[in-house]
Design a protein around this motif. Structure first.
Motif, PDB file in Angstrom:
ATOM      1  N   GLY A  65       0.798  -1.220   0.000  1.00 54.84           N
ATOM      2  CA  GLY A  65       0.000   0.000   0.000  1.00 54.84           C
ATOM      3  C   GLY A  65       0.833   1.275   0.000  1.00 54.84           C
ATOM      4  O   GLY A  65       0.280   2.368  -0.060  1.00 54.84           O
ATOM      5  N   ASP A  66       2.148   1.161   0.087  1.00 54.85           N
ATOM      6  CA  ASP A  66       3.015   2.335  -0.075  1.00 54.85           C
ATOM      7  C   ASP A  66       3.059   2.788  -1.529  1.00 54.85           C
ATOM      8  O   ASP A  66       3.537   3.891  -1.819  1.00 54.85           O
ATOM      9  N   GLN A  67       2.580   1.931  -2.407  1.00 57.25           N
ATOM     10  CA  GLN A  67       2.624   2.219  -3.842  1.00 57.25           C
ATOM     11  C   GLN A  67       1.396   3.031  -4.289  1.00 57.25           C
ATOM     12  O   GLN A  67       0.312   2.888  -3.740  1.00 57.25           O
ATOM     13  N   ASP A  68       1.581   3.831  -5.314  1.00 50.26           N
ATOM     14  CA  ASP A  68       0.493   4.629  -5.866  1.00 50.26           C
ATOM     15  C   ASP A  68       0.107   4.083  -7.245  1.00 50.26           C
ATOM     16  O   ASP A  68       0.583   3.016  -7.643  1.00 50.26           O
ATOM     17  N   PRO A  69      -0.790   4.765  -7.958  1.00 48.73           N
ATOM     18  CA  PRO A  69      -1.235   4.209  -9.245  1.00 48.73           C
ATOM     19  C   PRO A  69      -0.117   3.980 -10.268  1.00 48.73           C
ATOM     20  O   PRO A  69      -0.320   3.251 -11.241  1.00 48.73           O
ATOM     21  N   TYR A  70       1.036   4.597 -10.083  1.00 49.01           N
ATOM     22  CA  TYR A  70       2.165   4.311 -10.968  1.00 49.01           C
ATOM     23  C   TYR A  70       2.841   2.989 -10.601  1.00 49.01           C
ATOM     24  O   TYR A  70       3.830   2.602 -11.234  1.00 49.01           O
ATOM     25  N   ALA A  71       2.346   2.323  -9.538  1.00 49.14           N
ATOM     26  CA  ALA A  71       2.937   1.075  -9.039  1.00 49.14           C
ATOM     27  C   ALA A  71       4.377   1.283  -8.563  1.00 49.14           C
ATOM     28  O   ALA A  71       5.189   0.368  -8.562  1.00 49.14           O
ATOM     29  N   HIS A  72       4.670   2.521  -8.169  1.00 50.18           N
ATOM     30  CA  HIS A  72       5.932   2.845  -7.499  1.00 50.18           C
ATOM     31  C   HIS A  72       5.593   3.304  -6.080  1.00 50.18           C
ATOM     32  O   HIS A  72       4.483   3.788  -5.836  1.00 50.18           O
ATOM     33  N   VAL A  73       6.568   3.184  -5.185  1.00 50.60           N
ATOM     34  CA  VAL A  73       6.359   3.751  -3.857  1.00 50.60           C
ATOM     35  C   VAL A  73       6.117   5.247  -4.007  1.00 50.60           C
ATOM     36  O   VAL A  73       6.884   5.948  -4.679  1.00 50.60           O
ATOM     37  N   ASN A  74       5.040   5.723  -3.397  1.00 52.64           N
ATOM     38  CA  ASN A  74       4.648   7.131  -3.535  1.00 52.64           C
ATOM     39  C   ASN A  74       5.689   8.062  -2.905  1.00 52.64           C
ATOM     40  O   ASN A  74       6.311   7.732  -1.898  1.00 52.64           O
ATOM     41  N   ASN A  75       5.844   9.231  -3.507  1.00 49.22           N
ATOM     42  CA  ASN A  75       6.879  10.168  -3.055  1.00 49.22           C
ATOM     43  C   ASN A  75       6.753  10.578  -1.594  1.00 49.22           C
ATOM     44  O   ASN A  75       7.747  10.932  -0.964  1.00 49.22           O
ATOM     45  N   THR A  76       5.545  10.544  -1.031  1.00 45.51           N
ATOM     46  CA  THR A  76       5.376  10.962   0.365  1.00 45.51           C
ATOM     47  C   THR A  76       5.943   9.937   1.354  1.00 45.51           C
ATOM     48  O   THR A  76       6.307  10.293   2.467  1.00 45.51           O
ATOM     49  N   VAL A  77       5.993   8.672   0.931  1.00 48.77           N
ATOM     50  CA  VAL A  77       6.421   7.597   1.842  1.00 48.77           C
ATOM     51  C   VAL A  77       7.885   7.762   2.243  1.00 48.77           C
ATOM     52  O   VAL A  77       8.274   7.454   3.368  1.00 48.77           O
ATOM     53  N   TYR A  78       8.702   8.279   1.327  1.00 41.37           N
ATOM     54  CA  TYR A  78      10.115   8.501   1.632  1.00 41.37           C
ATOM     55  C   TYR A  78      10.273   9.432   2.832  1.00 41.37           C
ATOM     56  O   TYR A  78      11.179   9.273   3.647  1.00 41.37           O
ATOM     57  N   PHE A  79       9.382  10.413   2.926  1.00 39.56           N
ATOM     58  CA  PHE A  79       9.474  11.377   4.031  1.00 39.56           C
ATOM     59  C   PHE A  79       9.049  10.754   5.357  1.00 39.56           C
ATOM     60  O   PHE A  79       9.554  11.141   6.404  1.00 39.56           O
ATOM     61  N   ARG A  80       8.167   9.790   5.306  1.00 37.86           N
ATOM     62  CA  ARG A  80       7.835   9.040   6.522  1.00 37.86           C
ATOM     63  C   ARG A  80       9.058   8.248   6.989  1.00 37.86           C
ATOM     64  O   ARG A  80       9.380   8.216   8.178  1.00 37.86           O
ATOM     65  N   TRP A  81       9.745   7.624   6.037  1.00 37.96           N
ATOM     66  CA  TRP A  81      10.963   6.874   6.397  1.00 37.96           C
ATOM     67  C   TRP A  81      12.061   7.811   6.888  1.00 37.96           C
ATOM     68  O   TRP A  81      12.761   7.499   7.865  1.00 37.96           O
ATOM     69  N   PHE A  82      12.243   8.945   6.220  1.00 33.58           N
ATOM     70  CA  PHE A  82      13.246   9.917   6.679  1.00 33.58           C
ATOM     71  C   PHE A  82      12.916  10.340   8.116  1.00 33.58           C
ATOM     72  O   PHE A  82      13.800  10.481   8.958  1.00 33.58           O
ATOM     73  N   GLU A  83      11.643  10.579   8.362  1.00 28.30           N
ATOM     74  CA  GLU A  83      11.203  10.985   9.701  1.00 28.30           C
ATOM     75  C   GLU A  83      11.575   9.931  10.735  1.00 28.30           C
ATOM     76  O   GLU A  83      12.064  10.259  11.827  1.00 28.30           O
ATOM     77  N   SER A  84      11.351   8.687  10.393  1.00 26.51           N
ATOM     78  CA  SER A  84      11.653   7.611  11.353  1.00 26.51           C
ATOM     79  C   SER A  84      13.148   7.543  11.642  1.00 26.51           C
ATOM     80  O   SER A  84      13.564   7.319  12.788  1.00 26.51           O
ATOM     81  N   ALA A  85      13.969   7.737  10.600  1.00 23.96           N
ATOM     82  CA  ALA A  85      15.415   7.751  10.813  1.00 23.96           C
ATOM     83  C   ALA A  85      15.820   8.964  11.645  1.00 23.96           C
ATOM     84  O   ALA A  85      16.706   8.882  12.511  1.00 23.96           O
ATOM     85  N   ARG A  86      15.159  10.087  11.401  1.00 26.86           N
ATOM     86  CA  ARG A  86      15.451  11.319  12.144  1.00 26.86           C
ATOM     87  C   ARG A  86      15.109  11.151  13.624  1.00 26.86           C
ATOM     88  O   ARG A  86      15.885  11.534  14.502  1.00 26.86           O
ATOM     89  N   ILE A  87      13.948  10.546  13.869  1.00 24.75           N
ATOM     90  CA  ILE A  87      13.539  10.307  15.257  1.00 24.75           C
ATOM     91  C   ILE A  87      14.530   9.352  15.933  1.00 24.75           C
ATOM     92  O   ILE A  87      14.929   9.569  17.091  1.00 24.75           O
ATOM     93  N   ALA A  88      14.945   8.306  15.214  1.00 27.62           N
ATOM     94  CA  ALA A  88      15.914   7.362  15.783  1.00 27.62           C
ATOM     95  C   ALA A  88      17.206   8.084  16.143  1.00 27.62           C
ATOM     96  O   ALA A  88      17.814   7.822  17.192  1.00 27.62           O
TER      97      ALA A  88
END
Lengths: 148, 148, 148, 148
Positions: free
Chosen positions: B23-46
């Motif tokens: 479900g991270d994927q969008d209609p292009y069947a690629h991971v949606n651009n917003t998901v990267y920022f969620r991951w960056f956030e998690s690394a930042r919090i860590a």
């Protein structure tokens, strides 16, 4: 395109409106940083629809691919609020163009965030980036009301 | 901290791992651009947890606020995959510091995205930005293994 | 398939593991109710992949469509934590089947949520629901280790 | 409260409106199943605000906690579209009440999804569920225009 100098979105030919949702907020009780990129995306799509840029991997043809994006968080947003999100093109290159984003909070009456993205024209049939077509350049210039 | 020059995350003292979700994927069947920022956030919090930077509006004290962030999308991601996301500090200013992010696809074995963010130290008691404390500078330098 | 009666996921043939992300939390500082459905989806997809059910609108053939889903929130979740999410089929009908979901918090060592979904077999070529094929029934029974 | 029998939301005292965003869609090019729960949440919050139910862990007092929720997906949604999302209370118990949700697609002019949730009154000061106060019952009955 309005020339009202008091509206941060005056020079944005495409502006869309979204209600802030309660669940857009994170434990800081501010709208989470990722949500701004969803709104930027929606404004970007609205702009591309205006350009007739609707090609996809499924349909073939030339469509835009997001190469880079940034956001400056100028004021925190909270629920409830309504945001207006603008998109405009500020640069046209050989096979890419730059789109700027700005976001105004209705509650605060001020710019809450802005950012920039780079979109690359991608040829889904040839599976490679593609020069911007003259038609696309013309469509952008017409929407922006100026020549690049 | 590894010095393996073949790993794009070799110089990142904090690396976290996430499974790509369908479900991270969008209609292009690629991971949606917003998901990267969620991951960056998690690394930042860590990273911030490693620094002891856990202050919030509720608890008071000095905590980090995200002032700006960017992402360069270098290779599309698909499900299934696992991503490793690194965070490192590359600049320490008076009241802010810069954190770099990099994201490696396990399936592709290559850097898929990178980006940068600016974090401002915020004093939740005084409701204003705050100079970085000597303790915080020291904690960053210790984690990075170098002097800024 | 384990028969450890102390593990709420003992009877779940498919179990996947996810780290809770800080940004999964909402202003209540609990994991937001929508995130559970993303995890259920990922477990459901993992189950369908095990069944060979990978048809889509693009590829044609028979694929699953989600007709209904529910979740019971039994204990709030917080960051940091890791969740294990199980999926199992408990009913096979003529053109649909029921999948149960359960979610265990590693930090709490207990069931945090469970739920149920109904999946309909959809024929993307004929654009209508389709009887479950004997092969699909057999694949489910083999994965569950029992006859329905 | 309208009694227009042709509108599936005629009996819903709280109705909110959302634009479907392109990024709400998943690789099936339908709005992803998790997005409906975000919309249900927003309608639920709007309803609770109408009731004056705004207590939280931070502010103390009695607030609602989501104990269970379900959704029936009746018609797929696509971008672009606008959805109207209704919330109504159909049951009041001792310490919980049931809220129904319904979602209408403007493009399709029909009910696209409905669902149900159970909300428990939670006393954040005593950290336990709490009987619904007479004031809350009265506020619900007034909003619904009937006696339970």
């Amino acid at each position: 395109m309005s020339t009202d100098s008091t509206d941060p979105l005056a020079d944005y030919p495409v502006v869309i409106v979204f209600p802030v949702q309660w669940g857009d907020q994170d434990p800081y009780a501010h709208v989470n940083n990722t949500v701004y990129f969803r709104w930027f995306e929606s404004a970007r799509i609205a702009y591309c629809i205006r350009l007739g840029l609707t090609a996809t991997a499924a349909s073939g043809g030339i469509g835009p691919i997001l190469a880079a994006i940034s956001c400056n968080y100028r004021r925190p947003l909270n629920f409830p609020d309504t945001v207006r999100v603008g998109a405009r093109v500020t640069r046209i290159g050989r096979s890419s163009f730059t789109m700027e984003h700005a976001l105004v909070s209705e509650v605060q009456g001020q710019l809450a965030a802005d950012g920039s993205s780079v979109l690359v024209a991608y040829d889904y049939d040839r599976k490679q980036s593609s020069p911007l077509t003259p038609e696309l350049r013309q469509a952008i210039e017409q929407l922006e009301g100026k020549t690049f």
